[in-house]
Structures are given as C-alpha cells and as structure tokens.
Design an enzyme around this catalytic site. Structure first.
Site, PDB file in Angstrom:
ATOM      1  N   GLU A 226      48.788  38.147  45.835  1.00  0.00           N
ATOM      2  CA  GLU A 226      47.775  37.317  45.320  1.00  0.00           C
ATOM      3  C   GLU A 226      46.823  37.459  44.340  1.00  0.00           C
ATOM      4  O   GLU A 226      46.150  38.368  44.352  1.00  0.00           O
ATOM      5  CB  GLU A 226      46.693  37.221  46.635  1.00  0.00           C
ATOM      6  N   CYS A 261      38.854  34.041  42.914  1.00  0.00           N
ATOM      7  CA  CYS A 261      40.372  33.657  42.280  1.00  0.00           C
ATOM      8  C   CYS A 261      40.673  32.265  41.808  1.00  0.00           C
ATOM      9  O   CYS A 261      41.145  32.008  41.092  1.00  0.00           O
ATOM     10  CB  CYS A 261      41.212  34.294  43.238  1.00  0.00           C
TER      11      CYS A 261
HETATM   12  P1  NAD Z   1      42.473  45.011  40.608  1.00  0.00           P
HETATM   13  O1  NAD Z   1      43.771  44.757  40.287  1.00  0.00           O
HETATM   14  O2  NAD Z   1      41.648  45.791  39.343  1.00  0.00           O
HETATM   15  O3  NAD Z   1      42.283  45.855  41.832  1.00  0.00           O
HETATM   16  C1  NAD Z   1      42.914  45.340  43.132  1.00  0.00           C
HETATM   17  C2  NAD Z   1      43.230  46.734  44.066  1.00  0.00           C
HETATM   18  O4  NAD Z   1      44.308  47.515  43.396  1.00  0.00           O
HETATM   19  C3  NAD Z   1      41.963  47.757  44.401  1.00  0.00           C
HETATM   20  O5  NAD Z   1      41.952  47.986  45.395  1.00  0.00           O
HETATM   21  C4  NAD Z   1      42.192  48.697  43.372  1.00  0.00           C
HETATM   22  O6  NAD Z   1      41.891  50.163  43.662  1.00  0.00           O
HETATM   23  C5  NAD Z   1      43.845  49.005  43.420  1.00  0.00           C
HETATM   24  N1  NAD Z   1      44.653  49.361  42.410  1.00  0.00           N
HETATM   25  C6  NAD Z   1      44.413  49.432  40.986  1.00  0.00           C
HETATM   26  N2  NAD Z   1      45.235  50.186  40.192  1.00  0.00           N
HETATM   27  C7  NAD Z   1      45.944  50.499  41.230  1.00  0.00           C
HETATM   28  C8  NAD Z   1      47.458  51.414  41.154  1.00  0.00           C
HETATM   29  N3  NAD Z   1      47.867  51.667  39.845  1.00  0.00           N
HETATM   30  N4  NAD Z   1      48.161  51.464  42.202  1.00  0.00           N
HETATM   31  C9  NAD Z   1      47.730  50.849  43.272  1.00  0.00           C
HETATM   32  N5  NAD Z   1      46.794  50.531  43.523  1.00  0.00           N
HETATM   33  C10 NAD Z   1      45.885  50.056  42.622  1.00  0.00           C
HETATM   34  O7  NAD Z   1      41.782  43.605  40.908  1.00  0.00           O
HETATM   35  P2  NAD Z   1      40.264  43.463  41.429  1.00  0.00           P
HETATM   36  O8  NAD Z   1      39.369  43.694  40.369  1.00  0.00           O
HETATM   37  O9  NAD Z   1      39.878  44.149  42.711  1.00  0.00           O
HETATM   38  O10 NAD Z   1      40.344  42.129  41.812  1.00  0.00           O
HETATM   39  C11 NAD Z   1      39.823  40.982  40.852  1.00  0.00           C
HETATM   40  C12 NAD Z   1      41.246  40.160  40.749  1.00  0.00           C
HETATM   41  O11 NAD Z   1      41.847  39.876  41.871  1.00  0.00           O
HETATM   42  C13 NAD Z   1      41.196  38.945  40.035  1.00  0.00           C
HETATM   43  O12 NAD Z   1      42.086  38.666  38.848  1.00  0.00           O
HETATM   44  C14 NAD Z   1      41.330  37.749  41.143  1.00  0.00           C
HETATM   45  O13 NAD Z   1      41.408  36.431  40.521  1.00  0.00           O
HETATM   46  C15 NAD Z   1      42.250  38.304  41.996  1.00  0.00           C
HETATM   47  N6  NAD Z   1      42.145  37.701  43.214  1.00  0.00           N
HETATM   48  C16 NAD Z   1      42.821  36.953  43.854  1.00  0.00           C
HETATM   49  C17 NAD Z   1      43.009  36.475  45.305  1.00  0.00           C
HETATM   50  C18 NAD Z   1      44.086  35.554  45.388  1.00  0.00           C
HETATM   51  O14 NAD Z   1      44.036  35.224  46.759  1.00  0.00           O
HETATM   52  N7  NAD Z   1      44.992  35.157  44.709  1.00  0.00           N
HETATM   53  C19 NAD Z   1      41.868  36.638  45.861  1.00  0.00           C
HETATM   54  C20 NAD Z   1      40.990  37.626  45.364  1.00  0.00           C
HETATM   55  C21 NAD Z   1      41.237  38.219  44.158  1.00  0.00           C
END
Ligand code: NAD
Length: 455
Positions: A226, A261
């Site tokens: 997502e 999002c």
């Molecule tokens: P992010 O990708 O920075 O982090 C998400 C998660 O991934 C965190 O828990 C982080 O610790 C983990 N992570 C980061 N690097 C990793 C790695 N190398 N290996 C494994 N895990 C890792 O995103 P964010 O800043 O937390 O969220 C914002 C983004 O999420 C925006 O782009 C937003 O649009 C999206 N989002 C989408 C939805 C949806 O339903 N489509 C919902 C909410 C947020």
C-alpha cells in the site's frame, strides 16, 4: 531510540529497539503460536478483536494523546482516526465468518469439490506512521482473524502507538504468541526481510515498497504493498456548488496536514469556474489554524518528519522558479516544531515537481484546464494510481472519466475517503494487492482445493 514530539522537538520517550537476536526469538515464539491460533474458531478470534476494539475506545483519551505526541497529528483528528478505525472491526464482525468459510462448489456427482481458506502462517506487517490505526488495522486485525500470527513493525514515528496495540491485544485475550511488536527503523525491517516468513504486507513509500518486493521475490510468498499517491481532483464547469467543491477539495488536500496517502495532491479546474473556485479555496485555506496540535481548533499541525518539510520547500521553490504563483503560504514557521504554512500554488504545470512527486504535506498546486479531455490527460500523467476524484453535477460525465482513470479508487463529488466495504488498492507505483472488503479478508489466506472421490 528517542521518540521526538514533532510539535515541540522534545524527547518524550526512549524505547529499546529490537536487536537481530530479539527479532529471531520473537519469530520463533510466533511460529509456534500460529498453529494453535489457526485451530481456534473464527468466532472466538473475532470476539478477542471486538474486545480489543472496545478497549481502544475506552482508552481513547490516552491513546489520542500518545498519537498526537509522537506524530503531531492535531488532537481532534487523532480522536477521529481512532473512532473511525473501529469500522474495520464492525466490517470484520459482519463479513469474516462468511468470507473465511469453506466453499462447497461441486456437491453432487462422483467427485465432490470444495475450497478451504487456510491462513498464510506467520506474516510481516511493516507499517507507516500517518494513520497507524487505519493502516495497522487493515493488515494486522484482518490477518489475525484469518488465523495468522503477525510480526507487526510500526513505523519508528509511531512506535508508542504500536506498543500500545500489543498491550491492548494481550489484555483483550489474544495469546501472547500470535502477535509481536518489533520496534526500530529500517534495520528492524531488514531483519524481518531476512526471516522465512509466509507473507509481507507493507504500507509506506514507493521506494521502500519496491525494495521490499525485490527482496522478498526470491521467497515466492505473497507481497502486498500500500504505497503513495499523487492523487488528482478535477472540478468540471457544471459542478453544482463551486464554493462547496472548493471547501471539500481543500479539506482533502490539507486534512492530517496533507499527510494522507489519498490526500488530494493536485487539482485541475475548468477555466469557466477557475477564478470563483480559487477565491473560495484560498479563503478556506487562510482560515485554517496552524499551530499546537493540542488546541481544539488547530487544523494544521507540524509535519511528522522534519526532512519532509525540506522536500516540500524544495518543491515549492522549484515551482516558483518555473513560473508558478504563490497564492498563500510557502514558508516554514519560525521556532520549535516542524511547522509549515499551508501553501497554495497556481499557474503550475507538469514540468514542476509539485505536480509530479508525492508532497505528503500541506501544499497544493491548482492548474486551469480547458475541458474534460485535458483534465483526463493530466490526471493520467502520473506514475501513481491510488485515487482520483471528479466533481461534476452529472454522474454520466464523471463516469466517462472515472472509467478511463488507472487508479484503485475513484470518487464522484467526494475525495480522501476509505471505506472497509470496498477494496483499498493502488495501481502502478501506488501498490500491489488489496486490503479491506472481503477481498482484503481473503488476502491473508491461501486456498486449498479438495477433490473428493467416494471410491
Ligand atoms: P517509509 O517507506 O519511509 O517507511 C514505511 C515502513 O518501512 C517503516 O516502518 C520503516 O521503518 C520501514 N522500512 C524502511 N526501510 C526499510 C527497509 N530497508 N527494510 C524494511 N523496512 C523498512 O514510509 P512512511 O514515511 O512511513 O510512510 C509514508 C508513505 O506511506 C507515503 O508515501 C504514503 O503515501 C504511504 N502510505 C500509503 C498508504 C496506502 O494505503 N496506500 C497508507 C499510508 C501511507
């Protein structure tokens, strides 16, 4: 790990992050617990989830305070999220037993056939911070009800909320060996990627999601993503009420400080009504109170991550350099906290980053278009495909566009909303697979086909 309040920049807590050894031990425990959990009746599993939902509502004052302190979400919006997320539990109570029941498809003849929806096993839920209740529930509650055990990794920006989920689930009667909270940042996520889990469910950015899909590919287990969006909204010249459309569009763009999002990320307005729309929109945005998320009438809080404010300020500067007009806002606020003025830009076009990259903050570009055809072409000019909204008094006119748009969700005269009754899914760079609805219940299962011949 230090937990920092984005409104004050104060350290509000220090928590232990999981070492590789901790991760391994927790996984071993969950692996054992899952088998027993899967044997429990679905009704019993649902009862625990319902109790959890009740506990969350009973403790809403505490939980909303925690959410606001670690993400900067305006307190009123934290209450809204926590109350609203309960609709996932209502949805599960209504639909899970039927969606997970065996299906008897061939019931006469020499060979009988049916399907059993078995749980995947032990899954990872790597999650985001912007709506930890909504996006968390979409995965871990649905996975638990389907009989899985869950490695829940909250975002490092919502760790206190994640730890609360664990405590409240246990207090509600969930066996301690079917759900664990894994604290930390990317390094903790990496440990989960190394482990031999049976499915990976990720909510977050496109860059991390793509990386996770690539890492998990060799395991040949389900991956759901997502991801982000650059969600467009188009206002046609026959819209019933231009002022109301402007108010709705502004809320869709700026609610949760634009960190949704499915936030409206770019707006196209028919030339016939552009001036009227813009005036109403800017008036609305200027009326938003920016400031302490603890105050009741605050609509715009701080950004959760300091570095994202820098990204947005760069996007604004890029647009201004290329000829955009700043209608309001445009600057970071002086003083403590990662605040930024709600910002509206016009005379924007698709050569500008603000119209192409996810901003994920309190900023919007509004572009004038000459007709539906141009609006459609611009709405489609994106790598993302999460949602798109059309405002028009004619459903037929809107539907022509909605059919063409390559996105998981389309809205007519509404925007920035999620319902548990229908699937939540992104296309292209916005994701893979669906949560919510019965599709999102079965997402946590694998079908087993039975062929039964009597002799
Ligand atoms: P992010 O990708 O920075 O982090 C998400 C998660 O991934 C965190 O828990 C982080 O610790 C983990 N992570 C980061 N690097 C990793 C790695 N190398 N290996 C494994 N895990 C890792 O995103 P964010 O800043 O937390 O969220 C914002 C983004 O999420 C925006 O782009 C937003 O649009 C999206 N989002 C989408 C939805 C949806 O339903 N489509 C919902 C909410 C947020």
């Amino acid at each position: 790990m230090e937990i920092i309040n984005p409104a004050t920049e104060e350290v509000i807590a220090r928590i232990d992050t999981d070492s590789p050894m901790d991760v391994q031990q927790k996984i071993e425990k969950l692996r054992k617990g899952q088998k027993e959990w899967a044997k429990q009746a679905i009704a019993d599993r649902l009862e625990i989830i319902q109790r959890f939902g009740q506990r969350v509502q009973d403790q809403i004052d505490d939980l909303a305070g925690i959410l606001t302190s670690e993400t900067g979400k305006p307190l009123q919006q934290a209450y809204n999220e926590i109350k609203g997320a309960n609709n996932r539990i209502v949805h599960l109570m209504a639909h899970a037993e039927k969606a997970l029941a065996p299906e008897y498809l061939v019931t006469a003849g020499a060979t009988l056939e049916h399907i059993v929806y078995e749980p995947l096993g032990l899954i990872a839920n790597i999650s985001a911070w912007n709506y930890p209740y909504n996006v968390g529930y979409n995965v871990f509650l649905y996975a638990l009800v389907a009989g899985n055990a869950v490695c829940y990794k909250p975002s490092e920006y919502a760790s206190l909320t994640g730890l609360k989920f664990r405590d409240l689930l246990y207090e509600s009667g969930l066996p301690e060996n079917v759900f664990e909270c894994f604290t930390g940042g990317p390094a903790t996520g990496e440990e989960l990627l190394k482990a031999p889990l049976n499915g990976y469910f990720f909510t977050g950015s496109y860059a991390t999601g793509k990386y996770i899909a690539e890492r998990v590919a060799e395991k040949l287990v389900p991956v759901q993503l997502e991801l982000g969006g650059k969600d467009p909204l188009y206002v046609a010249n026959d819209v019933a009420n231009v002022q109301q459309a402007a108010i709705n569009a502004a809320e869709g763009a700026f609610y949760n400080t634009g960190q949704s999002c499915c936030a409206v990320e770019r707006i196209y307005v028919h030339g016939d009504i552009f001036d009227e729309f813009l005036k109403a929109f800017v008036t609305e945005v200027k009326g938003y109170k920016t400031g302490s998320p603890l105050e009741n009438d605050t609509f715009i809080g701080p950004l959760t991550r300091r570095q994202q404010r820098d990204v947005i300020l760069e996007q604004v500067q890029d647009a201004l350099n290329k000829g955009a007009i700043l209608e309001t806002g445009g600057k970071a606020l002086e003083g403590k906290g990662y605040f930024m003025e709600p910002t509206v830009l016009t005379r924007v076009d698709h050569s500008m980053r603000i119209m192409r990259e996810e901003s994920f903050g309190p900023v919007i570009g509004i572009q004038k278009v000459k007709d539906d055809e141009e609006a459609l072409r611009l709405m489609q000019d994106t790598e993302y495909g999460l949602t798109a909204a059309i405002y028009s008094s004619s459903y037929e006119r809107a539907e022509l566009l909605m059919k063409e748009i390559d996105a998981g969700t389309v809205y007519w005269n509404c925007c920035d909303r999620v319902s548990p009754e229908v699937p939540w899914s992104g296309r292209k760079h916005s994701g893979l697979g669906s949560t919510l609805s019965t599709v999102g219940i079965r997402a946590f299962t694998q079908p087993k086909a039975y062929h039964k011949r009597q002799n």
